[in-house]
Write an enzyme that holds these catalytic residues in place. Sequence first.
Site, PDB file in Angstrom:
ATOM      1  N   LYS A   1       0.870  -1.185   0.000  1.00  0.00           N
ATOM      2  CA  LYS A   1       0.000   0.000   0.000  1.00  0.00           C
ATOM      3  C   LYS A   1       0.908   1.236   0.000  1.00  0.00           C
ATOM      4  O   LYS A   1       1.082   1.911   1.017  1.00  0.00           O
ATOM      5  CB  LYS A   1      -0.908  -0.068   1.230  1.00  0.00           C
TER       6      LYS A   1
HETATM    7  C1  LIG Z   1      -6.607   0.078  -3.972  1.00  0.00           C
HETATM    8  C2  LIG Z   1      -7.340  -0.582  -2.848  1.00  0.00           C
HETATM    9  N1  LIG Z   1      -7.880  -1.783  -3.059  1.00  0.00           N
HETATM   10  C3  LIG Z   1      -8.564  -2.418  -2.090  1.00  0.00           C
HETATM   11  C4  LIG Z   1      -8.727  -1.849  -0.839  1.00  0.00           C
HETATM   12  C5  LIG Z   1      -9.475  -2.603   0.208  1.00  0.00           C
HETATM   13  O1  LIG Z   1      -8.604  -3.069   1.189  1.00  0.00           O
HETATM   14  P1  LIG Z   1      -9.087  -3.228   2.694  1.00  0.00           P
HETATM   15  O2  LIG Z   1     -10.297  -4.059   2.668  1.00  0.00           O
HETATM   16  O3  LIG Z   1      -7.961  -3.876   3.387  1.00  0.00           O
HETATM   17  O4  LIG Z   1      -9.349  -1.853   3.196  1.00  0.00           O
HETATM   18  C6  LIG Z   1      -8.180  -0.589  -0.595  1.00  0.00           C
HETATM   19  C7  LIG Z   1      -8.340   0.054   0.717  1.00  0.00           C
HETATM   20  O5  LIG Z   1      -7.546  -0.047   1.584  1.00  0.00           O
HETATM   21  C8  LIG Z   1      -7.460   0.058  -1.614  1.00  0.00           C
HETATM   22  O6  LIG Z   1      -6.918   1.255  -1.406  1.00  0.00           O
END
Ligand SMILES: Cc1ncc(COP(=O)(O)O)c(C=O)c1O
Length: 317
Positions: free
Chosen positions: A156
């Site tokens: 991330k």
């Molecule tokens: C690009 C992206 N995909 C998917 C997610 C979903 O991830 P999570 O369920 O861990 O928040 C997020 C958010 O964090 C994101 O930024």
Amino acid sequence: MAAPHAYFQKQFVPLAEARIGVMTHAFNYGTAVFEGIRGNWNEDEGQIYLFRLPEHFQRLRRSCRILKMVLPYSDAELADITVRLVGMCDYQEDVYVRPIAYKSSEVLGVRLHGLEDDLLIYVTPFGPYLDIEKGARCGTSSWRRVEDTGIPARAKVNGIYVNSALAKTEAFENGYDEAIMLNEDGHVSEGSGENIFIVENGRLITPPVSSNVLVGITRQTVITLARDELGIETIERDIDRTELYVADECFMTGTAAHVTPVIEVDHRPVGDGKRGAITAELQHLYFDILRGKNAKYAHWCTPCYLPARQAGSKARA
Ligand SMILES: Cc1ncc(COP(=O)(O)O)c(C=O)c1O
């Protein structure tokens, strides 16, 4: 009274005092990794529950590893800092916790090596992101999802979010609520900040983790709940764009978006253009669990305040 604080340079400070210099490497080059963690307010208990806190820090560690960053805190220390910080802020509403591990050296030169790392965490009030009742109208983006061979989406990385921002704003300007990005090979990847699922013949289908998606914690939560509570299996496989058009149901998952029905894709209604039955069941389960109302999943919820009734007033847990 809420008192916004941050954890910054190894101490708790008022949020207004958490300031980085303009030469900070992460600010100049996007060399940082972050998490988004929801703290869900339970009105009856006067409590904020952090959802799947250890899983978020596990993912932060993985992101750090990819960016060659050192995170010199144990899991217990990270949890303790976060719980204390939320306690200090004392919000009585849903919040979002944002830990960022970043290249903190104030030096020019694009690279990952030979730089110092630091961790900051702040908390901010955060309500609904997409319309979880009505659902989202989505458009396929002209921007393709970053490839693992470019910037790995499983990390991330702050800088990656330019990819998401391009897609989100394009969707907004085209009159949609959210973007759906395809991979370079033309298969569905994910939303600008959400994973995506379709429902077909009573089964869930979602792109595999090798589809340049962030490996979502809500994604994993939904897969688990579908299997263990509803007896529904999830197939992880490539999804064609047009499968979205003909799916029985479609929904997005994410810490910000929770479980949001997708009711329209590229001006075509999904199913009957309303929230589907399986999506509704998953939402129902998920929203109870988030606020600490389902004892079976209490281990997914970390309380931040001492129970008001026992302590007489709220305090740090
Ligand atoms: C690009 C992206 N995909 C998917 C997610 C979903 O991830 P999570 O369920 O861990 O928040 C997020 C958010 O964090 C994101 O930024």
